[in-house]
Design a protein around this motif. Structure first.
Motif, PDB file in Angstrom:
ATOM      1  N   MET A  48      38.302  -3.285  17.610  1.00  0.00           N
ATOM      2  CA  MET A  48      38.488  -4.700  17.297  1.00  0.00           C
ATOM      3  C   MET A  48      38.826  -4.891  15.829  1.00  0.00           C
ATOM      4  SD  MET A  48      34.539  -5.864  17.607  1.00  0.00           S
ATOM      5  CE  MET A  48      33.248  -4.856  16.901  1.00  0.00           C
ATOM      6  N   ALA A  49      39.450  -6.052  15.523  1.00  0.00           N
ATOM      7  CA  ALA A  49      39.848  -6.371  14.158  1.00  0.00           C
ATOM      8  C   ALA A  49      39.530  -7.825  13.844  1.00  0.00           C
ATOM      9  CB  ALA A  49      41.332  -6.108  13.963  1.00  0.00           C
ATOM     10  N   SER A  50      39.316  -8.080  12.542  1.00  0.00           N
ATOM     11  CA  SER A  50      38.997  -9.415  12.050  1.00  0.00           C
ATOM     12  C   SER A  50      39.654  -9.616  10.698  1.00  0.00           C
ATOM     13  CB  SER A  50      37.472  -9.556  11.917  1.00  0.00           C
ATOM     14  OG  SER A  50      37.113 -10.774  11.318  1.00  0.00           O
ATOM     15  N   GLY A  51      39.961 -10.874  10.371  1.00  0.00           N
ATOM     16  CA  GLY A  51      40.568 -11.147   9.082  1.00  0.00           C
ATOM     17  C   GLY A  51      40.333 -12.565   8.609  1.00  0.00           C
ATOM     18  N   ALA A  52      40.591 -12.768   7.325  1.00  0.00           N
ATOM     19  CA  ALA A  52      40.503 -14.096   6.727  1.00  0.00           C
ATOM     20  C   ALA A  52      41.745 -14.896   7.107  1.00  0.00           C
ATOM     21  CB  ALA A  52      40.392 -13.968   5.207  1.00  0.00           C
ATOM     22  N   LEU A  53      41.689 -16.195   6.876  1.00  0.00           N
ATOM     23  CA  LEU A  53      42.810 -17.079   7.151  1.00  0.00           C
ATOM     24  C   LEU A  53      44.065 -16.575   6.438  1.00  0.00           C
ATOM     25  CD1 LEU A  53      43.410 -19.749   8.615  1.00  0.00           C
ATOM     26  CD2 LEU A  53      43.007 -20.903   6.450  1.00  0.00           C
ATOM     27  N   GLY A  54      45.167 -16.477   7.176  1.00  0.00           N
ATOM     28  CA  GLY A  54      46.433 -16.009   6.627  1.00  0.00           C
ATOM     29  C   GLY A  54      46.663 -14.515   6.751  1.00  0.00           C
ATOM     30  N   CYS A  55      45.644 -13.762   7.143  1.00  0.00           N
ATOM     31  CA  CYS A  55      45.790 -12.310   7.324  1.00  0.00           C
ATOM     32  C   CYS A  55      46.382 -12.011   8.695  1.00  0.00           C
ATOM     33  CB  CYS A  55      44.425 -11.627   7.192  1.00  0.00           C
ATOM     34  SG  CYS A  55      43.778 -11.679   5.511  1.00  0.00           S
ATOM     35  N   TRP A  56      46.760 -10.767   8.893  1.00  0.00           N
ATOM     36  CA  TRP A  56      47.308 -10.311  10.172  1.00  0.00           C
ATOM     37  C   TRP A  56      46.388  -9.276  10.802  1.00  0.00           C
ATOM     38  CZ3 TRP A  56      51.750 -11.765  12.792  1.00  0.00           C
ATOM     39  CH2 TRP A  56      52.557 -12.699  12.141  1.00  0.00           C
ATOM     40  N   LEU A  57      46.342  -9.282  12.142  1.00  0.00           N
ATOM     41  CA  LEU A  57      45.595  -8.295  12.922  1.00  0.00           C
ATOM     42  C   LEU A  57      46.581  -7.559  13.821  1.00  0.00           C
ATOM     43  CD1 LEU A  57      42.699 -10.612  14.190  1.00  0.00           C
ATOM     44  CD2 LEU A  57      42.866  -9.407  11.991  1.00  0.00           C
ATOM     45  N   VAL A  58      46.490  -6.224  13.836  1.00  0.00           N
ATOM     46  CA  VAL A  58      47.292  -5.415  14.747  1.00  0.00           C
ATOM     47  C   VAL A  58      46.311  -4.740  15.695  1.00  0.00           C
ATOM     48  CG1 VAL A  58      48.921  -3.516  14.994  1.00  0.00           C
ATOM     49  CG2 VAL A  58      49.096  -5.057  13.025  1.00  0.00           C
ATOM     50  N   LEU A  59      46.440  -5.079  16.976  1.00  0.00           N
ATOM     51  CA  LEU A  59      45.487  -4.626  17.997  1.00  0.00           C
ATOM     52  C   LEU A  59      46.176  -3.680  18.971  1.00  0.00           C
ATOM     53  CD1 LEU A  59      44.087  -8.190  18.721  1.00  0.00           C
ATOM     54  CD2 LEU A  59      43.107  -6.478  17.176  1.00  0.00           C
ATOM     55  N   THR A  60      45.454  -2.643  19.380  1.00  0.00           N
ATOM     56  CA  THR A  60      45.982  -1.653  20.311  1.00  0.00           C
ATOM     57  C   THR A  60      45.063  -1.565  21.522  1.00  0.00           C
ATOM     58  OG1 THR A  60      46.823  -0.371  18.454  1.00  0.00           O
ATOM     59  CG2 THR A  60      46.660   0.771  20.563  1.00  0.00           C
ATOM     60  N   GLU A  61      45.676  -1.506  22.706  1.00  0.00           N
ATOM     61  CA  GLU A  61      44.907  -1.294  23.941  1.00  0.00           C
ATOM     62  C   GLU A  61      45.339   0.038  24.542  1.00  0.00           C
ATOM     63  OE1 GLU A  61      43.885  -3.528  28.152  1.00  0.00           O
ATOM     64  OE2 GLU A  61      45.575  -4.240  26.968  1.00  0.00           O
ATOM     65  N   ARG A  62      44.352   0.828  24.959  1.00  0.00           N
ATOM     66  CA  ARG A  62      44.635   2.136  25.563  1.00  0.00           C
ATOM     67  C   ARG A  62      44.069   2.199  26.972  1.00  0.00           C
ATOM     68  NH1 ARG A  62      46.347   6.159  22.008  1.00  0.00           N
ATOM     69  NH2 ARG A  62      46.447   5.444  19.851  1.00  0.00           N
ATOM     70  N   ASP A  63      44.665   3.064  27.814  1.00  0.00           N
ATOM     71  CA  ASP A  63      44.146   3.244  29.168  1.00  0.00           C
ATOM     72  C   ASP A  63      43.044   4.298  29.176  1.00  0.00           C
ATOM     73  OD1 ASP A  63      45.354   5.791  29.215  1.00  0.00           O
ATOM     74  OD2 ASP A  63      47.034   5.140  30.458  1.00  0.00           O
ATOM     75  N   GLU A  64      42.548   4.623  30.355  1.00  0.00           N
ATOM     76  CA  GLU A  64      41.426   5.560  30.494  1.00  0.00           C
ATOM     77  C   GLU A  64      41.772   6.977  30.038  1.00  0.00           C
ATOM     78  OE1 GLU A  64      43.804   5.223  34.148  1.00  0.00           O
ATOM     79  OE2 GLU A  64      42.647   3.715  33.068  1.00  0.00           O
ATOM     80  N   ASN A  65      43.074   7.276  29.922  1.00  0.00           N
ATOM     81  CA  ASN A  65      43.519   8.578  29.420  1.00  0.00           C
ATOM     82  C   ASN A  65      43.953   8.510  27.964  1.00  0.00           C
ATOM     83  OD1 ASN A  65      43.165  10.028  31.898  1.00  0.00           O
ATOM     84  ND2 ASN A  65      44.932   8.912  32.682  1.00  0.00           N
ATOM     85  N   TYR A  66      43.633   7.399  27.305  1.00  0.00           N
ATOM     86  CA  TYR A  66      43.915   7.163  25.883  1.00  0.00           C
ATOM     87  C   TYR A  66      45.398   6.975  25.568  1.00  0.00           C
ATOM     88  CZ  TYR A  66      39.035   8.334  25.434  1.00  0.00           C
ATOM     89  OH  TYR A  66      37.679   8.346  25.589  1.00  0.00           O
ATOM     90  N   HIS A  67      46.210   6.730  26.586  1.00  0.00           N
ATOM     91  CA  HIS A  67      47.614   6.404  26.351  1.00  0.00           C
ATOM     92  C   HIS A  67      47.705   4.933  25.939  1.00  0.00           C
ATOM     93  CE1 HIS A  67      48.874  10.219  28.003  1.00  0.00           C
ATOM     94  NE2 HIS A  67      48.140   9.981  29.086  1.00  0.00           N
ATOM     95  N   ILE A  68      48.618   4.633  25.024  1.00  0.00           N
ATOM     96  CA  ILE A  68      48.783   3.256  24.569  1.00  0.00           C
ATOM     97  C   ILE A  68      49.384   2.411  25.693  1.00  0.00           C
ATOM     98  CG2 ILE A  68      50.003   1.742  22.961  1.00  0.00           C
ATOM     99  CD1 ILE A  68      49.855   4.039  20.913  1.00  0.00           C
TER     100      ILE A  68
END
Length: 98
Positions: A48-68
């Motif tokens: 998970m990611a968090s940021g202040a107002l105006g910042c950007w978050l880049v989130l990644t989801e992976r499957d059970e085999n760790y593939h994106i």
């Protein structure tokens, strides 16, 4: 203009400077930025990611085999994406961590 990087599972990368980055590649981990115009990036499974107002978050989801499965970038706008709140990708959707 600094960077905090972490690669361990269940760990955190935090950065408070303006124009900075916090990146985390470990599973079940977190990245948080509180400086202006900064970016928090997570690439590990169930992270998970968090940021202040105006910042950007880049989130990644992976499957059970760790593939994106999905990667999304969102701006902390204070409306749809709230400041100082953690988010993660779940089934391709940005979800608030409760």
């Amino acid at each position: 203009w600094s960077a905090a990087t972490n690669t361990g599972d269940c760990s955190a990368a935090t950065n408070t400077g303006d124009w900075s980055a916090a990146t985390n590649t470990g599973d079940c981990s977190a990245a948080k930025v509180s400086g202006g115009e900064s970016i928090a990036i997570v690439t590990g499974s169930d992270s998970m990611a968090s940021g202040a107002l105006g910042c950007w978050l880049v989130l990644t989801e992976r499957d059970e085999n760790y593939h994106i499965k999905e990667v999304k970038a969102v701006k902390v706008d204070g409306k749809r994406i709230k400041a100082d709140t953690y988010y993660k990708l779940v089934d391709g959707e940005v979800k608030e961590v409760v």
